[in-house]
Write a protein that holds these residues in place. Structure first.
Motif, mmCIF file in Angstrom:
data_model
loop_
_atom_site.group_PDB
_atom_site.id
_atom_site.type_symbol
_atom_site.label_atom_id
_atom_site.label_comp_id
_atom_site.label_asym_id
_atom_site.label_seq_id
_atom_site.Cartn_x
_atom_site.Cartn_y
_atom_site.Cartn_z
ATOM 1 N N PRO A 1 56.528 34.274 23.393
ATOM 2 C CA PRO A 1 55.119 34.548 23.651
ATOM 3 C C PRO A 1 54.233 33.463 23.064
ATOM 4 C CG PRO A 1 55.915 35.965 21.885
ATOM 5 C CD PRO A 1 57.076 35.102 22.305
ATOM 6 N N SER B 1 51.755 42.263 24.012
ATOM 7 C CA SER B 1 51.988 42.877 25.321
ATOM 8 C C SER B 1 53.456 43.028 25.668
ATOM 9 C CB SER B 1 51.309 42.046 26.419
ATOM 10 O OG SER B 1 49.944 41.934 26.146
ATOM 11 N N LEU B 2 54.258 42.125 25.155
ATOM 12 C CA LEU B 2 55.685 42.153 25.501
ATOM 13 C C LEU B 2 56.413 43.317 24.821
ATOM 14 C CD1 LEU B 2 58.047 40.596 26.866
ATOM 15 C CD2 LEU B 2 58.267 39.268 24.773
ATOM 16 N N ILE C 1 55.516 32.990 27.896
ATOM 17 C CA ILE C 1 54.465 33.755 28.577
ATOM 18 C C ILE C 1 53.157 33.682 27.817
ATOM 19 C CG2 ILE C 1 55.970 35.398 29.746
ATOM 20 C CD1 ILE C 1 55.154 37.437 27.520
ATOM 21 N N ASP C 2 52.082 33.709 28.579
ATOM 22 C CA ASP C 2 50.760 33.860 27.985
ATOM 23 C C ASP C 2 50.079 34.997 28.722
ATOM 24 O OD1 ASP C 2 48.606 33.493 26.368
ATOM 25 O OD2 ASP C 2 47.734 31.888 27.565
ATOM 26 N N VAL C 3 49.340 35.809 27.976
ATOM 27 C CA VAL C 3 48.677 36.965 28.550
ATOM 28 C C VAL C 3 47.200 36.876 28.213
ATOM 29 C CG1 VAL C 3 48.503 39.490 28.461
ATOM 30 C CG2 VAL C 3 50.746 38.401 28.326
ATOM 31 N N SER D 1 54.487 34.273 18.042
ATOM 32 C CA SER D 1 53.364 33.352 18.114
ATOM 33 C C SER D 1 52.695 33.160 16.761
ATOM 34 C CB SER D 1 52.364 33.878 19.136
ATOM 35 O OG SER D 1 51.269 33.040 19.210
ATOM 36 N N LEU E 1 54.839 41.964 34.444
ATOM 37 C CA LEU E 1 55.781 41.647 33.363
ATOM 38 C C LEU E 1 57.164 42.201 33.663
ATOM 39 C CD1 LEU E 1 53.812 42.194 30.021
ATOM 40 C CD2 LEU E 1 55.173 40.183 30.603
ATOM 41 N N SER F 1 49.316 44.466 34.932
ATOM 42 C CA SER F 1 49.972 43.437 34.127
ATOM 43 C C SER F 1 51.387 43.869 33.727
ATOM 44 C CB SER F 1 49.141 43.126 32.885
ATOM 45 O OG SER F 1 49.184 44.200 31.973
ATOM 46 N N ALA G 1 50.009 37.878 24.117
ATOM 47 C CA ALA G 1 51.356 37.871 24.701
ATOM 48 C C ALA G 1 52.343 38.513 23.734
ATOM 49 C CB ALA G 1 51.773 36.438 25.019
ATOM 50 N N GLN G 2 52.164 38.175 22.455
ATOM 51 C CA GLN G 2 53.071 38.709 21.436
ATOM 52 C C GLN G 2 53.038 40.239 21.437
ATOM 53 O OE1 GLN G 2 53.264 36.633 17.794
ATOM 54 N NE2 GLN G 2 53.503 38.439 16.533
#
Lengths: 342, 386
Positions: free
Chosen positions: B47, B55-56, B117-119, B68, B159, B155, B52-53
């Motif tokens: 992430p 959301s995953l 990934i970036d969110v 991250s 994912l 989202s 991102a960190q």
């Protein structure tokens, strides 16, 4: 010749009286402006109630606004402004350079680093003040130590050492900003570096006030000797003054008050550079007048700017930004007027 | 000469990589329309950035190959221990990037990244920036759009598709989307009868930071209550600076105050023990509620990832118990199970939400000491003058 001279000697006493009246007006106005509506009459009555123990039941919000919120902030603003202007005047005299400001030896960058470190370590407000104060003292101490071991002109090596050490501390602050938490720590550091008096409580005002008064007194007492030093080191020596010791004492006191000021307010530029110039324009180049004038004018100026910071927008505007916005046009005007006259 | 050789070498390896990869890779289209070649099975996800960190996480801790930003106390408490030992990367592209493509290549060699990934909210030339870093580093980059509440369900579908976990993605989208639609329905019932509130993010003496309305961070607050703080000026989650004077003027129904750390209540305690705050009816009547902080992230969304949905369950139930009518603790436990795969114990939940539901007892202190000193000083001055 003598006739011409007497015509040109301004009435400094009158000017001082006017300055003091203006400062008192600033203080009075500052109590009555703000976003919670309190009239000037109410302000006076609240103080009267406190002082004479009158039997008036105040609405707590009004009372608290005057006593708990505005009083500490006004005290803090006045102390900080007075400290920065006096320190600026003292530094300018000691280095015989009109471009010098209180952060020339790194007091601001040291304080900035100290505060950033405390914020980075998630320490509370008291620690931020303590770290900022320590940072400023350490930074100037380091600059002074470096300059002691260099050869050549004392003032030049001190200014160079100041630039060197303060750029090191600025770099360390930048590093902390890159590693700080972007959600809460980074904005807090950025805010601190722009300066604000919004959080000032009575404890802050007392802490800084005591240190600032303790630092201003020696400068005030030494102001005549500072005049002599402007004639040059040899002249000073011939009049029985030890220029090195004098310089050390004045710089130490100026550093103390700068450190105390920035540690509660954050970094506020401009005042220490420009207020001494205002003072010189109005009161001439005599430190016997410049130092007391800087105390009053610096305090009143910062108070006015802080009133703007409080009232200009719906949110607090960082005061470090406003000092330049307000001061720059006034200074430019004065410079142009002064230039025309000579 | 050496340069050409180097370029040839690079091209060759690139061709080889593409050649070997193409056999089993699949083409995935991310939220901003970039087509990215991903391995058939994505297991090692890196992430980039805090959103991102976070959301995953509902997909499982096993997907993380790096993190991250360093974990704080709350994250260590609630998240899998393994995460704490992973390499920390920071942001991997854009203006806040802490890693350059070269570092990404060497990290990839060390740990083997399937996808970065970036969110968040797509901005300006993000597409070009990502293409650029991806081209230089040879590691696939994927962007997942997630900004407003409405975009959260979508989202998670994206994912899930990216991870080859479509079913899990649908399950999560349904759960998160369910919270959002329940919230929208209930707010329609409430209509204009919303309570007014302010969200205090920081207190430092007389200075008080409030989250202004219309900011990204205040989305839920603006919707679930009437956020009476003025429009946001600063974009950060710390909000804008005000003083106690402003708070006296605002006089909100509810004061929401940020927690100061995992199971820490500094700001709440300051409000409840301060004589200045005591003027406000909200304080007198126990309508001060504290946001659980670092649990593992602030419920109010700082950073504003999908975990902030829990604050809908919480604030809705506190403000409008007749409409958001359910057992709050059960709902919170369910949320933690889904999002963090974490079984909240009763003692944890009561410690975490100690001051989060209002009506707490008040401990008032008096302003007399300061007043006394001031009055004494002024009196002394006055007498001497005489």
């Amino acid at each position: 010749m003598t006739e011409q001279k007497t015509r040109h000697v301004p009435n400094y006493k009158l000017r001082f009286v006017l300055l003091i009246i203006a400062a008192l007006l600033c203080i009075l106005i500052s109590f009555s402006v703000g976003r919670f509506p309190v009239s000037l009459a109410d302000v006076i009555m609240v103080f009267a109630t406190e002082i004479f123990k009158l039997d008036i039941a105040w609405d707590f919000a009004t009372w608290s606004t005057v006593i708990n919120i505005r009083l500490p902030r006004i005290l803090a603003a006045f102390f900080v402004g007075a400290a920065l202007a006096t320190a600026g005047a003292a530094y300018q005299g000691m280095f015989q350079n009109p471009l010098v400001s209180p952060d020339i030896l790194g007091a601001s960058s040291g304080a900035g680093f100290g505060a950033a470190l405390a914020i980075f370590m998630n320490l509370g407000p008291v620690w931020i003040t303590a770290f900022a104060f320590a940072g400023a003292v350490i930074c100037v101490g380091a600059a002074y130590a470096v300059s002691r071991f260099t050869k050549g002109s004392a003032t030049l090596s001190m200014v160079l050492a100041g630039i060197l050490v303060s750029s090191l501390f600025t770099a360390m602050t930048s590093f902390l900003k890159t590693v700080a938490d972007t959600e809460d720590q980074l904005p807090e550091i950025t805010y601190w570096l722009m300066g604000s008096l919004a959080g000032a409580e009575i404890g802050d005002a007392i802490f800084a006030g005591v240190l600032i008064i303790a630092g201003i007194i020696p400068i005030f007492l030494l102001r005549w000797r500072m005049n002599v030093l402007t004639l040059g080191e040899d002249e000073a020596k011939s009049m029985g003054i030890n220029p090195h010791r004098l310089r050390f004492v004045v710089v130490a006191c100026a550093t103390l008050i700068t450190a105390a000021a920035v540690s509660i307010s954050g970094i506020i530029g401009w005042i220490g550079l420009v207020i001494p110039h205002f003072c010189r324009m109005i009161f001439g180049c005599d430190y016997r007048r410049i130092i007391p004038a800087a105390v009053i004018m610096g305090g009143a100026f910062l108070l006015l700017v802080d009133d703007l910071a409080r009232c200009m927008a719906t949110v607090e505007v960082p005061i470090g930004i406003l000092t330049a916005f307000v001061g720059a046009p006034i200074f430019a005007y004065l410079l142009m007027m002064g230039g025309r006259r000579s | 000469m050496r340069k050409t050789a180097l370029v040839c070498c690079l091209l060759l390896t690139a061709a080889l990589l593409c050649g070997t990869a193409a056999a089993e890779d699949r083409l995935f289209t991310d939220s901003i329309g970039r087509e990215v070649l991903l391995p058939a099975e994505v297991t090692n996800v890196a992430p980039s950035g805090s959103l991102a960190q976070i959301s995953l996480y509902p997909f499982g801790e096993e997907y993380y190959i790096s993190i991250s930003s360093a974990l704080k106390e709350g994250e260590r408490h609630f998240l899998a221990d393994r995460l704490d030992s992973l390499p920390i990367t920071g942001s991997m592209f854009g203006s806040k990037a802490t890693m350059n493509p070269e570092e990404i290549i060497s990290l990839d060699k060390k740990i083997g990244i399937d996808v970065i990934i970036d969110v968040g909210e797509p901005k300006g030339n993000m597409k070009e920036q990502m293409d650029n870093v991806q081209e230089k580093s040879g590691v696939p980059f994927v962007f997942i759009t997630q900004s407003s509440l409405d975009s959260i369900a979508e989202s998670y579908l994206t994912l899930g598709e990216m991870l080859g976990q479509e079913e899990k993605g649908e399950e999560l989208a349904e759960y998160f989307g369910g919270i959002v639609s329940m919230y929208e329905e209930n707010m329609e019932k409430i209509g204009d009868n919303k309570v007014s509130a302010i969200y205090v993010t920081k207190i430092d003496g007389n200075s008080v930071n409030l989250l202004g309305h219309n900011s990204y961070h205040a989305e839920i607050l603006d919707g679930i209550a009437e956020n009476i703080a003025p429009e946001a000026v600063v974009g950060s989650g710390l909000g804008d600076q005000y003083t106690m004077e402003d708070i006296f003027q605002m006089n909100p129904d509810y004061i929401i105050v940020a927690g100061s750390g995992l199971f820490e209540h500094d700001y709440y305690e300051e409000i409840m023990s301060s004589s200045m705050w005591a003027v406000l009816p909200a304080v007198q009547e126990g309508r001060v509620i504290e946001v659980p902080a670092e649990s593992p992230w602030s419920w109010m969304g700082n950073p504003p990832a999908a975990h902030r949905l829990v604050s809908i369950l919480w604030l809705g139930n506190v403000f409008y118990p007749d409409v958001f009518d359910y057992d709050l603790e059960e709902k919170v436990k369910e949320f933690y199970k889904v999002f963090y795969n974490y079984e909240l114990s009763d003692s944890e939940i009561s410690e975490m939400m100690k001051y989060s539901t209002g009506n707490a007892e008040k401990t008032a202190s008096s302003p007399i000491p300061i007043l006394g000193v001031l009055a004494g000083l002024s009196a002394a001055v006055f007498i001497r003058r005489r």
